[in-house]
Scaffold this motif. Structure first.
Motif, PDB file in Angstrom:
ATOM      1  N   GLY A 117     -49.047  10.121   2.124  1.00  0.00           N
ATOM      2  CA  GLY A 117     -50.099  11.003   2.596  1.00  0.00           C
ATOM      3  C   GLY A 117     -51.497  10.541   2.283  1.00  0.00           C
ATOM      4  N   SER A 118     -51.641   9.364   1.671  1.00  0.00           N
ATOM      5  CA  SER A 118     -52.966   8.850   1.350  1.00  0.00           C
ATOM      6  C   SER A 118     -52.938   7.331   1.393  1.00  0.00           C
ATOM      7  N   SER A 119     -53.852   6.762   2.160  1.00  0.00           N
ATOM      8  CA  SER A 119     -53.942   5.308   2.266  1.00  0.00           C
ATOM      9  C   SER A 119     -55.082   4.758   1.411  1.00  0.00           C
ATOM     10  N   SER A 120     -55.708   5.639   0.619  1.00  0.00           N
ATOM     11  CA  SER A 120     -56.885   5.219  -0.138  1.00  0.00           C
ATOM     12  C   SER A 120     -56.566   4.852  -1.589  1.00  0.00           C
ATOM     13  N   GLY A 121     -55.300   5.002  -1.979  1.00  0.00           N
ATOM     14  CA  GLY A 121     -54.983   4.693  -3.364  1.00  0.00           C
ATOM     15  C   GLY A 121     -53.541   4.296  -3.536  1.00  0.00           C
ATOM     16  N   PHE A 122     -53.196   3.906  -4.763  1.00  0.00           N
ATOM     17  CA  PHE A 122     -51.841   3.509  -5.090  1.00  0.00           C
ATOM     18  C   PHE A 122     -51.248   4.457  -6.113  1.00  0.00           C
TER      19      PHE A 122
ATOM     20  N   ALA B 116     -45.504  17.902   0.007  1.00  0.00           N
ATOM     21  CA  ALA B 116     -45.445  17.896   1.471  1.00  0.00           C
ATOM     22  C   ALA B 116     -44.965  16.559   2.011  1.00  0.00           C
ATOM     23  N   LYS B 117     -45.255  15.479   1.285  1.00  0.00           N
ATOM     24  CA  LYS B 117     -44.817  14.142   1.695  1.00  0.00           C
ATOM     25  C   LYS B 117     -44.151  13.449   0.515  1.00  0.00           C
ATOM     26  N   GLY B 118     -43.169  12.636   0.818  1.00  0.00           N
ATOM     27  CA  GLY B 118     -42.480  11.923  -0.243  1.00  0.00           C
ATOM     28  C   GLY B 118     -41.468  12.797  -0.968  1.00  0.00           C
ATOM     29  N   PRO B 119     -40.770  12.241  -1.939  1.00  0.00           N
ATOM     30  CA  PRO B 119     -39.689  12.966  -2.620  1.00  0.00           C
ATOM     31  C   PRO B 119     -40.155  13.928  -3.698  1.00  0.00           C
TER      32      PRO B 119
ATOM     33  N   ARG C 246     -56.324  13.764  -2.033  1.00  0.00           N
ATOM     34  CA  ARG C 246     -55.019  14.424  -2.004  1.00  0.00           C
ATOM     35  C   ARG C 246     -53.930  13.367  -1.837  1.00  0.00           C
ATOM     36  N   ILE C 247     -52.921  13.422  -2.711  1.00  0.00           N
ATOM     37  CA  ILE C 247     -51.821  12.466  -2.667  1.00  0.00           C
ATOM     38  C   ILE C 247     -50.504  13.217  -2.498  1.00  0.00           C
ATOM     39  N   HIS C 248     -49.520  12.553  -1.945  1.00  0.00           N
ATOM     40  CA  HIS C 248     -48.197  13.128  -1.690  1.00  0.00           C
ATOM     41  C   HIS C 248     -48.286  14.350  -0.771  1.00  0.00           C
ATOM     42  N   GLY C 249     -49.379  14.464  -0.051  1.00  0.00           N
ATOM     43  CA  GLY C 249     -49.536  15.590   0.848  1.00  0.00           C
ATOM     44  C   GLY C 249     -49.790  16.903   0.148  1.00  0.00           C
TER      45      GLY C 249
ATOM     46  N   ARG D  84     -52.568  16.541 -11.241  1.00  0.00           N
ATOM     47  CA  ARG D  84     -53.093  15.192 -11.363  1.00  0.00           C
ATOM     48  C   ARG D  84     -52.090  14.166 -10.838  1.00  0.00           C
ATOM     49  N   ALA D  85     -50.798  14.425 -11.042  1.00  0.00           N
ATOM     50  CA  ALA D  85     -49.781  13.455 -10.642  1.00  0.00           C
ATOM     51  C   ALA D  85     -49.402  13.560  -9.168  1.00  0.00           C
ATOM     52  N   TYR D  86     -49.365  14.795  -8.631  1.00  0.00           N
ATOM     53  CA  TYR D  86     -48.846  14.962  -7.266  1.00  0.00           C
ATOM     54  C   TYR D  86     -49.733  15.824  -6.365  1.00  0.00           C
ATOM     55  N   GLY D  87     -50.843  16.315  -6.871  1.00  0.00           N
ATOM     56  CA  GLY D  87     -51.743  17.104  -6.039  1.00  0.00           C
ATOM     57  C   GLY D  87     -52.940  16.287  -5.607  1.00  0.00           C
TER      58      GLY D  87
END
Length: 309
Positions: A163-168, A244-247, A211-214, A201-204
């Protein structure tokens, strides 16, 4: 160019015989018994004259006095510079609760019996401020630089965050930090409060607000119980986070008193991805059992080498 005073333990003027931790910008609540003062050098060797030459003896005595005076002048100059605590740009660090400005010296890690430092061991993560070490599992690393300035270890290979292409993102991350900006003194209460921030912080959203992992859609509490950490009574709260995205993944807030200083509360945060690429959930418990006070004999010799994800 700035010469700001580096983080370290410095004498606390408000509590003789006590050191207080300076974090580089402000004093913290961490204290410890003051380190013993270094042994002073003995008095200078008396210069004597040969064959009753009193003139030579007088010259020697004069030289000793001159050197002593010169030493006092240099010492006073250094002390004045330390007390002023000024940087090159004429700024001055704010005095903390001790009411004094620390001198320009740095703290060092506790060496192991063979003379090496635990911080040099690639299998040990050292939290020097809080006085603990954590074993680093196989396939994990302690990065040289992180976004958050806290002791961190993580799985080696990053991947693009869902859900995010701006980070790893990383399949597993563990951080250790001092519980700051809070008046909470209960490990249980703080763990219950911190788990929300740990999950976000880890998944939000990451630290820069992306926003990461949707985003987090829901969570389930898997555990909330007392736990013994490095001989201290602590508390842990563990969630299963759905995204929302990923496991999604698993997050845990582990809180316990520091083994040093004023025994401020420490927060160790765990974040493990769910799914086949994430570390096994049992590794959280293994890492918790591996936490040791700095200087404990179990922290030397590659304590993490036997831990596999």
């Amino acid at each position: 160019m700035s010469n700001a005073t580096p983080p370290g333990w410095y004498p606390d003027a408000s509590a003789p015989g006590t050191d207080r931790w300076w974090d580089g910008t402000a004093w913290t609540a961490h204290t410890r018994p003051a380190a013993p003062a270094p042994q002073a050098f003995g008095p200078p060797e008396q210069v004597t004259a040969a064959s009753g030459d009193t003139t030579t003896a007088a010259r020697g005595g004069t030289r000793i006095v001159a050197l002593a005076v010169a030493g006092l002048i240099v010492g006073a100059a250094v002390t004045g510079a330390v007390l002023l605590g000024r940087d090159d740009d004429a700024t001055r660090p704010e005095a903390g609760p001790s009411g004094s400005v620390p001198p320009s010296t740095t703290a060092t890690a506790t060496p192991s019996p063979d003379g090496s430092s635990a911080e040099d061991d690639p299998k040990v993560l050292v939290d020097q401020l809080d006085g603990i070490t954590l074993p680093i599992p196989d396939g994990w690393e302690k990065p040289g630089r992180t976004v958050e300035p806290v002791p961190t270890m993580r799985t080696v290979d990053p991947y693009e965050c869902p859900g995010s292409s701006s980070g790893f993102c990383y399949h597993g991350t563990v951080t250790s930090r001092t519980a700051s900006a809070t008046d909470i003194t209960s490990a249980e209460q703080l763990a219950r409060q911190d788990i929300t921030a740990a999950a976000d912080r880890a998944y939000g959203k990451n630290i820069v607000g992306d926003r990461i992992h949707g985003g987090i859609t829901s969570h389930d509490q898997l555990d909330s119980a007392p736990v013994s950490v490095a001989g201290r009574a602590g508390y842990q709260v563990r969630w299963r986070v759905n995204t929302a995205k990923g496991p999604g993944g698993y997050v845990q807030s582990l809180v316990f008193p520091s083994t040093v200083g004023s025994e401020s509360l420490i927060i160790v945060r765990y974040a493990f991805d769910a799914g086949p690429d994430g570390p096994p959930l049992s590794l959280m418990d293994t890492l918790t059992k591996g936490i040791r006070p700095i200087g404990d004999s179990a922290t030397s010799g590659g304590v993490g080498s036997s831990i596999a994800p």
